[in-house]
Write an enzyme that holds these catalytic residues in place. Sequence first.
Site, PDB file in Angstrom:
ATOM      1  N   ASN A 108       0.706  -1.323   0.459  1.00  0.00           N
ATOM      2  CA  ASN A 108      -0.024  -0.069   0.098  1.00  0.00           C
ATOM      3  C   ASN A 108       0.930   0.973  -0.467  1.00  0.00           C
ATOM      4  O   ASN A 108       1.953   1.415   0.808  1.00  0.00           O
ATOM      5  CB  ASN A 108      -0.758  -0.036   1.564  1.00  0.00           C
ATOM      6  CG  ASN A 108      -1.575   1.641   1.750  1.00  0.00           C
ATOM      7  OD1 ASN A 108      -1.298   1.724   0.390  1.00  0.00           O
ATOM      8  ND2 ASN A 108      -1.896   1.619   2.368  1.00  0.00           N
ATOM      9  N   HIS A 149      -9.752   1.530   4.516  1.00  0.00           N
ATOM     10  CA  HIS A 149      -8.295   1.654   5.337  1.00  0.00           C
ATOM     11  C   HIS A 149      -8.749   2.363   6.169  1.00  0.00           C
ATOM     12  O   HIS A 149      -9.306   3.578   6.451  1.00  0.00           O
ATOM     13  CB  HIS A 149      -7.073   2.342   3.930  1.00  0.00           C
ATOM     14  CG  HIS A 149      -5.877   2.139   4.784  1.00  0.00           C
ATOM     15  ND1 HIS A 149      -5.366   3.527   5.469  1.00  0.00           N
ATOM     16  CD2 HIS A 149      -4.985   0.987   5.270  1.00  0.00           C
ATOM     17  CE1 HIS A 149      -4.493   2.625   6.821  1.00  0.00           C
ATOM     18  NE2 HIS A 149      -3.576   2.213   5.830  1.00  0.00           N
ATOM     19  N   GLU A 158      -7.016   4.662   7.625  1.00  0.00           N
ATOM     20  CA  GLU A 158      -7.211   6.310   7.234  1.00  0.00           C
ATOM     21  C   GLU A 158      -7.910   6.926   7.090  1.00  0.00           C
ATOM     22  O   GLU A 158      -8.066   8.452   6.559  1.00  0.00           O
ATOM     23  CB  GLU A 158      -5.023   6.376   5.925  1.00  0.00           C
ATOM     24  CG  GLU A 158      -4.122   5.912   7.633  1.00  0.00           C
ATOM     25  CD  GLU A 158      -3.185   5.554   6.478  1.00  0.00           C
ATOM     26  OE1 GLU A 158      -2.488   6.156   5.237  1.00  0.00           O
ATOM     27  OE2 GLU A 158      -1.783   5.614   7.456  1.00  0.00           O
ATOM     28  N   GLU A 217      -5.581  -4.723  10.175  1.00  0.00           N
ATOM     29  CA  GLU A 217      -4.940  -4.132  10.538  1.00  0.00           C
ATOM     30  C   GLU A 217      -5.299  -2.961  11.932  1.00  0.00           C
ATOM     31  O   GLU A 217      -6.040  -2.075  11.700  1.00  0.00           O
ATOM     32  CB  GLU A 217      -4.595  -2.884   9.497  1.00  0.00           C
ATOM     33  CG  GLU A 217      -4.574  -3.010   8.276  1.00  0.00           C
ATOM     34  CD  GLU A 217      -3.788  -2.085   7.249  1.00  0.00           C
ATOM     35  OE1 GLU A 217      -2.883  -2.562   6.542  1.00  0.00           O
ATOM     36  OE2 GLU A 217      -4.420  -1.290   6.858  1.00  0.00           O
ATOM     37  N   GLY A 261       2.527   2.492  10.651  1.00  0.00           N
ATOM     38  CA  GLY A 261       3.248   3.476  10.666  1.00  0.00           C
ATOM     39  C   GLY A 261       3.785   3.931  11.781  1.00  0.00           C
ATOM     40  O   GLY A 261       4.660   5.207  12.056  1.00  0.00           O
ATOM     41  N   SER A 285       3.273  -2.072  10.618  1.00  0.00           N
ATOM     42  CA  SER A 285       5.293  -1.557  11.222  1.00  0.00           C
ATOM     43  C   SER A 285       5.130  -3.892  10.202  1.00  0.00           C
ATOM     44  O   SER A 285       6.346  -3.482  11.027  1.00  0.00           O
ATOM     45  CB  SER A 285       4.895  -1.091  12.153  1.00  0.00           C
ATOM     46  OG  SER A 285       4.599   0.018  12.630  1.00  0.00           O
TER      47      SER A 285
HETATM   48  P1  PGA Z   1       2.546   0.578   7.529  1.00  0.00           P
HETATM   49  O1  PGA Z   1       1.374   0.768   7.228  1.00  0.00           O
HETATM   50  O2  PGA Z   1       2.970  -0.791   6.764  1.00  0.00           O
HETATM   51  O3  PGA Z   1       3.403   1.318   6.604  1.00  0.00           O
HETATM   52  O4  PGA Z   1       2.209   0.146   8.781  1.00  0.00           O
HETATM   53  C1  PGA Z   1       0.805  -0.161   7.078  1.00  0.00           C
HETATM   54  C2  PGA Z   1      -1.097   0.096   6.134  1.00  0.00           C
HETATM   55  O5  PGA Z   1      -1.234   0.853   6.608  1.00  0.00           O
HETATM   56  O6  PGA Z   1      -1.942  -0.606   5.484  1.00  0.00           O
END
Ligand code: PGA
Length: 234
Positions: free
Chosen positions: A6, A90, A92, A160, A166, A196
């Site tokens: 992603n 997602h 976000e 997630e 992140g 992560s």
């Molecule tokens: P990350 O993001 O691996 O940077 O933690 C994963 C994601 O948001 O799909």
Amino acid sequence: MLIAGNWKMFKGPAEAGAYCRALREAELGSCDVVVCPPFVSLAAAVAALAGTEIAVAAQNVHWALEGAFTGEVSAPMLRELGVYGTIVGHSERRQFFGETDETVASRVRAALEHDLGVIACVGETGAQRAAGETEAVLARQVEAIAAASPGRGQLVLAYEPVWAIGSGKTATPELAQAAHAFIKTILDVPVLYGGSLKPDNATALLAQPDVDGALVGGASLEVESFAAICREAA
Ligand code: PGA
């Protein structure tokens, strides 16, 4: 095993093309690999990966075929580009763009109806986990997706935990396994882990019986670390 990268809001068309040409040459092992560039870079990725087994997916899709929906993109538009699937829901999008279980469900339904593969994301926040609400949150999110995908089609889920995205704080393999097993009691489809995930923690997480792959953010932005995760999965 499915490993999806992603890219979030990184890499315009030129950088996406260069990355995909390098990915073609990389040793990836035998897992299924997907890259998810921003909308504007999808065509460059499709062109650079033509003739390979590596698939290209979008990061979002609208539920209507067309219409007055400024800033949105429909499933047939993505199909026309040669895009095979899309991420939906997602965290976000849920946190920053008002995505709800209802809009996630509408997007999942439309994507599956128009033959797009779907990676639908679920996960609890740190506060929800601390309050003991993890299973209730996951159940609500997964039930909404399940109701929108009666025939399932090409549906996978991604667990997630929001506190792990992140943040460098990954879920322990045991915690991820417990969440994946719980999710599958509601909707029995493959479940990817995200949050992560890096080459050095991938092996333990991917070894869990109910972890069927990964949705990788930060560590997917460099070909070297993304390819290393794919090899761990294979
Ligand atoms: P990350 O993001 O691996 O940077 O933690 C994963 C994601 O948001 O799909």
